[in-house]
Enzyme design. Structure first.
Site, PDB file in Angstrom:
ATOM      1  N   ASP A 168       0.848  -1.099  -0.024  1.00 23.07           N
ATOM      2  CA  ASP A 168       0.119   0.194   0.034  1.00 23.07           C
ATOM      3  C   ASP A 168       0.794   1.183   0.070  1.00 23.07           C
ATOM      4  O   ASP A 168       0.329   2.404   0.275  1.00 23.07           O
ATOM      5  CB  ASP A 168      -1.025  -0.015   1.282  1.00 23.07           C
ATOM      6  N   GLU A 254       8.977  -3.343  13.602  1.00 19.26           N
ATOM      7  CA  GLU A 254      10.167  -2.836  12.991  1.00 19.26           C
ATOM      8  C   GLU A 254      11.436  -2.896  14.041  1.00 19.26           C
ATOM      9  O   GLU A 254      12.259  -3.057  13.806  1.00 19.26           O
ATOM     10  CB  GLU A 254       9.731  -1.475  12.273  1.00 19.26           C
TER      11      GLU A 254
HETATM   12  C1  UGA Z   1       1.533  -0.428   9.253  1.00 21.26           C
HETATM   13  C2  UGA Z   1       2.952  -0.659   8.879  1.00 21.26           C
HETATM   14  O1  UGA Z   1       3.146   0.238   7.791  1.00 21.26           O
HETATM   15  C3  UGA Z   1       3.231  -2.000   8.367  1.00 21.26           C
HETATM   16  O2  UGA Z   1       4.463  -2.256   7.923  1.00 21.26           O
HETATM   17  C4  UGA Z   1       2.949  -3.144   9.794  1.00 21.26           C
HETATM   18  O3  UGA Z   1       3.025  -4.428   9.133  1.00 21.26           O
HETATM   19  C5  UGA Z   1       1.625  -2.913  10.053  1.00 21.26           C
HETATM   20  O4  UGA Z   1       1.181  -1.703  10.528  1.00 21.26           O
HETATM   21  C6  UGA Z   1       0.904  -3.723  11.194  1.00 21.26           C
HETATM   22  O5  UGA Z   1       0.077  -3.427  11.915  1.00 21.26           O
HETATM   23  O6  UGA Z   1       1.777  -4.806  11.500  1.00 21.26           O
HETATM   24  P1  UGA Z   1      -0.912  -0.893   7.849  1.00 21.26           P
HETATM   25  O7  UGA Z   1      -0.998   0.092   6.697  1.00 21.26           O
HETATM   26  O8  UGA Z   1      -1.469  -0.611   9.065  1.00 21.26           O
HETATM   27  O9  UGA Z   1       0.646  -0.793   7.884  1.00 21.26           O
HETATM   28  O10 UGA Z   1      -0.828  -2.267   7.300  1.00 21.26           O
HETATM   29  P2  UGA Z   1      -0.912  -2.905   5.856  1.00 21.26           P
HETATM   30  O11 UGA Z   1      -0.505  -2.023   5.027  1.00 21.26           O
HETATM   31  O12 UGA Z   1      -2.328  -3.141   5.784  1.00 21.26           O
HETATM   32  O13 UGA Z   1      -0.096  -4.341   5.941  1.00 21.26           O
HETATM   33  C7  UGA Z   1       0.931  -4.478   5.881  1.00 21.26           C
HETATM   34  C8  UGA Z   1       1.339  -5.241   5.069  1.00 21.26           C
HETATM   35  O14 UGA Z   1       0.965  -6.875   5.254  1.00 21.26           O
HETATM   36  C9  UGA Z   1       0.796  -5.055   3.357  1.00 21.26           C
HETATM   37  O15 UGA Z   1       1.672  -5.581   2.576  1.00 21.26           O
HETATM   38  C10 UGA Z   1      -0.402  -5.802   3.492  1.00 21.26           C
HETATM   39  O16 UGA Z   1      -0.891  -6.354   2.172  1.00 21.26           O
HETATM   40  C11 UGA Z   1      -0.094  -7.193   4.171  1.00 21.26           C
HETATM   41  N1  UGA Z   1      -1.069  -7.851   4.909  1.00 21.26           N
HETATM   42  C12 UGA Z   1      -2.085  -7.062   5.596  1.00 21.26           C
HETATM   43  C13 UGA Z   1      -1.252  -9.203   4.789  1.00 21.26           C
HETATM   44  O17 UGA Z   1      -0.561  -9.700   4.071  1.00 21.26           O
HETATM   45  N2  UGA Z   1      -2.363  -9.919   5.622  1.00 21.26           N
HETATM   46  C14 UGA Z   1      -3.367  -9.231   6.125  1.00 21.26           C
HETATM   47  O18 UGA Z   1      -4.194  -9.578   6.979  1.00 21.26           O
HETATM   48  C15 UGA Z   1      -3.335  -7.746   6.226  1.00 21.26           C
HETATM   49 MN    MN Z   2       0.329  -0.248   5.033  1.00 25.65          MN
END
Ligand code: UGA
Ligand code: MN
Length: 304
Positions: A168, A254
């Site tokens: 994202d 992180e």
């Molecule tokens: C924030 C941070 O920017 C992320 O690096 C961190 O992993 C995340 O918080 C966290 O809570 O652990 P955020 O925008 O809240 O990011 O999270 P997402 O961008 O929705 O998810 C991070 C990555 O994991 C994305 O590449 C997403 O595609 C992936 N993801 C998310 C999954 O593979 N499975 C899920 O159920 C949700």
């Molecule tokens: Mn994110």
């Protein structure tokens, strides 16, 4: 005479317009020329794509680990990333699906992505799929395991750099030039994150001395996943460094990971001493599909 000419012109006009439209459609189908590097002498279109340029062979490989999961915007997100990554020389994309099996959508996407890809999958256990818990722990670890296994039998390892590219985010091409020279662990600012316009490591005399953040600056490494890269050497020489479920809160992933492989004193500031934003945590708006149930389904099955 004049009016005869004019009426002939009027008769021809629709044809002229049709020719213009057809030419336009055609040019929109033409492949985009690769971006020329700064100061490149030859016209962009005449050069080989970045991945195949001879000078690329000498560069350290950049491994980008992207966790991804099925949702309406997934293909759009991956398309934006591929369009950037395709322009980066020697980038190897490790896509890890949060799923019990590889999906057809991502498999087809990878096959046509036009850059070196490794397509993995691992499902997040159901008990961890809850708001407030860290995301993508298992997927990033699967990417790390693949990388370590690939290089296990190849001493000495080729120079390489790893970074975690969530699907994202928006990445500038300049970011890859910056991270390519990572010796151990490099850091840089991230835009639109932590409830602020940006977060960044604070640098004095070339060293990281603190964190300008929107949230918990007391974390040992108060940085987003998109704000650092690690050399392959460091990943291989710390074989136990992984993302942890136990004891790890969201937002601490992180820091908990970096703690295992480096110290704040060791960090290498990039992006002009961490004063330039080259990556943005854009986050795509949750898509509105409220009208889907109100209408009948299309007669053809179209992938979105
Ligand atoms: C924030 C941070 O920017 C992320 O690096 C961190 O992993 C995340 O918080 C966290 O809570 O652990 P955020 O925008 O809240 O990011 O999270 P997402 O961008 O929705 O998810 C991070 C990555 O994991 C994305 O590449 C997403 O595609 C992936 N993801 C998310 C999954 O593979 N499975 C899920 O159920 C949700
Ligand atoms: Mn994110």
């Amino acid at each position: 005479m004049k009016s005869l000419l004019f009426s002939r012109f009027l008769l021809l006009l629709p044809w002229v317009l049709i020719v213009i439209i057809v030419l336009d459609i055609d040019s929109s189908r033409a492949p985009l020329p690769a971006l020329a590097p700064r100061g490149g002498g030859r016209p962009a279109a005449a050069r080989a794509p970045p991945q195949r340029r001879p000078e690329a062979a000498a560069l350290p490989t950049i491994y980008a680990i992207t966790p991804t999961y099925s949702r309406p915007v997934q293909k759009a997100e991956l398309t934006r990333l591929a369009n950037t990554f395709r322009q980066v020389a020697r980038l190897h994309w490790i896509l890890v699906e949060d799923a019990a099996a590889r999906s057809e959508l991502v498999s087809r996407f990878v096959a046509g992505a036009g850059l070196p890809c490794t397509h993995l999958h691992v499902p997040t256990p159901r008990r961890y799929k809850r708001p407030g818990l860290p995301r993508a722990t298992e997927q990033r670890n699967a990417g790390l395991a693949w990388l370590r296994q690939r290089h296990q039998h190849l001493p000495p390892p080729q120079p390489g750099v790893l970074f975690f590219a969530d699907d994202d985010n928006t990445y500038s091409l300049e970011l890859f030039q910056e991270m390519r020279t990572t010796r151990k662990v490099s850091v840089w600012p991230v835009g639109l994150v932590g409830g602020r316009r940006y977060e960044r490591p604070i640098v004095e005399n070339g060293k990281v001395v603190g964190w300008y953040t929107g949230w918990r600056a007391d974390r040992p490494f108060a940085i987003d996943m998109a704000g650092f890269a690690v050399s392959l050497q460091v990943i291989l020489s710390h074989p136990k460094a992984v993302f942890k479920r136990r004891g790890s809160q969201p937002g601490m992933q992180e820091s908990d990971f970096l703690k295992q492989i480096t110290t704040v004193e060791e960090l290498e500031p990039k992006a002009n001493n961490c004063t330039k934003v080259l990556v943005w945590h854009t986050r795509t708006e949750k898509v509105n599909l409220a009208n889907e149930p109100k209408y009948h389904l299309d007669t053809v099955n179209i992938e979105v």
